[in-house]
Design a protein around this motif. Sequence first.
Motif, mmCIF file in Angstrom:
data_model
loop_
_atom_site.group_PDB
_atom_site.id
_atom_site.type_symbol
_atom_site.label_atom_id
_atom_site.label_comp_id
_atom_site.label_asym_id
_atom_site.label_seq_id
_atom_site.Cartn_x
_atom_site.Cartn_y
_atom_site.Cartn_z
ATOM 1 N N ARG A 197 74.482 32.906 52.449
ATOM 2 C CA ARG A 197 75.026 34.151 51.879
ATOM 3 C C ARG A 197 75.584 35.069 52.956
ATOM 4 O O ARG A 197 76.643 35.675 52.792
ATOM 5 N N THR A 198 74.849 35.175 54.077
ATOM 6 C CA THR A 198 75.292 36.069 55.147
ATOM 7 C C THR A 198 76.604 35.600 55.765
ATOM 8 O O THR A 198 77.538 36.390 55.969
ATOM 9 N N THR A 199 76.699 34.312 56.048
ATOM 10 C CA THR A 199 77.920 33.761 56.642
ATOM 11 C C THR A 199 79.093 33.852 55.680
ATOM 12 O O THR A 199 80.220 34.169 56.079
ATOM 13 N N THR A 200 78.823 33.591 54.399
ATOM 14 C CA THR A 200 79.890 33.692 53.394
ATOM 15 C C THR A 200 80.426 35.115 53.317
ATOM 16 O O THR A 200 81.647 35.330 53.247
ATOM 17 N N PHE A 201 79.513 36.073 53.342
ATOM 18 C CA PHE A 201 79.952 37.466 53.293
ATOM 19 C C PHE A 201 80.745 37.833 54.539
ATOM 20 O O PHE A 201 81.802 38.472 54.456
ATOM 21 N N LYS A 202 80.256 37.411 55.702
ATOM 22 C CA LYS A 202 80.872 37.787 56.971
ATOM 23 C C LYS A 202 82.245 37.153 57.166
ATOM 24 O O LYS A 202 83.169 37.796 57.677
ATOM 25 N N ARG A 203 82.402 35.881 56.744
ATOM 26 C CA ARG A 203 83.621 35.144 57.057
ATOM 27 C C ARG A 203 84.603 35.029 55.897
ATOM 28 O O ARG A 203 85.741 34.628 56.093
ATOM 29 N N VAL A 204 84.151 35.360 54.689
ATOM 30 C CA VAL A 204 85.047 35.248 53.531
ATOM 31 C C VAL A 204 85.223 36.590 52.830
ATOM 32 O O VAL A 204 86.323 37.130 52.746
ATOM 33 N N ILE A 205 84.112 37.148 52.327
ATOM 34 C CA ILE A 205 84.199 38.347 51.491
ATOM 35 C C ILE A 205 84.667 39.559 52.283
ATOM 36 O O ILE A 205 85.583 40.277 51.848
ATOM 37 N N LEU A 206 84.058 39.795 53.444
ATOM 38 C CA LEU A 206 84.419 40.979 54.233
ATOM 39 C C LEU A 206 85.875 40.972 54.679
ATOM 40 O O LEU A 206 86.581 41.975 54.504
ATOM 41 N N PRO A 207 86.397 39.857 55.242
ATOM 42 C CA PRO A 207 87.821 39.855 55.618
ATOM 43 C C PRO A 207 88.753 40.083 54.433
ATOM 44 O O PRO A 207 89.772 40.759 54.564
ATOM 45 N N LEU A 208 88.402 39.510 53.273
ATOM 46 C CA LEU A 208 89.256 39.672 52.099
ATOM 47 C C LEU A 208 89.226 41.099 51.556
ATOM 48 O O LEU A 208 90.145 41.524 50.863
ATOM 49 N N SER A 209 88.156 41.834 51.855
ATOM 50 C CA SER A 209 88.020 43.196 51.324
ATOM 51 C C SER A 209 88.577 44.259 52.266
ATOM 52 O O SER A 209 88.537 45.448 51.947
ATOM 53 N N VAL A 210 89.101 43.825 53.418
ATOM 54 C CA VAL A 210 89.604 44.780 54.408
ATOM 55 C C VAL A 210 90.684 45.717 53.853
ATOM 56 O O VAL A 210 90.650 46.924 54.117
ATOM 57 N N PRO A 211 91.674 45.225 53.083
ATOM 58 C CA PRO A 211 92.684 46.163 52.556
ATOM 59 C C PRO A 211 92.086 47.290 51.724
ATOM 60 O O PRO A 211 92.477 48.453 51.859
ATOM 61 N N GLY A 212 91.114 46.960 50.853
ATOM 62 C CA GLY A 212 90.470 48.001 50.053
ATOM 63 C C GLY A 212 89.658 48.940 50.905
ATOM 64 O O GLY A 212 89.630 50.151 50.667
ATOM 65 N N LEU A 213 88.986 48.400 51.929
ATOM 66 C CA LEU A 213 88.187 49.234 52.828
ATOM 67 C C LEU A 213 89.067 50.212 53.596
ATOM 68 O O LEU A 213 88.743 51.400 53.719
ATOM 69 N N LEU A 214 90.201 49.733 54.091
ATOM 70 C CA LEU A 214 91.113 50.606 54.834
ATOM 71 C C LEU A 214 91.723 51.670 53.930
ATOM 72 O O LEU A 214 91.909 52.818 54.341
#
Length: 275
Positions: free
Chosen positions: A180-197
């Motif tokens: 779960r941690t690796t999936t979040f770090k390498r998939v979910i977080l990068p994909l959510s960068v536009p919304g975060l910015l």
Amino acid sequence: MKNKLALKLLDKPYLLWSVLFTVAPLFMVGYYALTDKSGAFSFASFAQIPEYFSTILLSILYGLAATVICIVLGYPFAYFLSKHTERTQRTIVLLVMLPMWMNFLIRTYSLMTILGDTGVINSLLTFLHIKNVHMINTSGAVILGMVYNFLPYMILPIYSVLSKIDNSLIEAARDLGSNRTTTFKRVILPLSVPGLLSGITMVFVPCVSTFYITQKLGGGQIVLIGDVIESQFQSANNYNLGAALSFILMILIFICLGVVNHFDDGKEGDGGVVI
């Protein structure tokens, strides 16, 4: 031919609105910033800017503090919200947006009632025979006011992006052995960068330029750049200095937007996955 003409005319009301309420005010700010009270060309107002460097820096620090808190609170909320059923998501999104339907002044006044020395929290502490806590007219109250008013602007863009992530990407990461941690770090977080910015921009910019929150929750003891600009226009009647400070604030905001756009470059749409 008529359809083409109609399509060309569709954007004219927006262009007129932009000219009247965006471009024209910017020209007015530039005019007052570059003239003196007699209307003669002058840089005298800009020469006074160094006196307010500490205030500008304080405004940036407060804005950063509120933005970081909004990220810490908003990202997990948006993430877990995106995992619920569509019906639950619609209900919770409605609850998140509900405070935004109320007037900004009313929301701030309600927070004053809650944080006041004789407010809701201290009244409860008195009832429980616990020593009261002075919360109003403090730095914490100002930052809390910023977070309270602008947190939805952090949650909604992040949730919008997270809810559109293709579950097959997450499943693929799991199939390849990611926890779960690796999936979040390498998939979910990068994909959510536009919304975060987008959330960072929508929170940081109004936090830096706010003045009403500091006046009501800071009691005039905390002065940010927005307070200085407001006082120059309202009480000091020094439009030239107020415009010069506004000009500097606009530059800072454009720099912020430029930095965000730089990191957001190439991340539109589905985003990217870090392998």
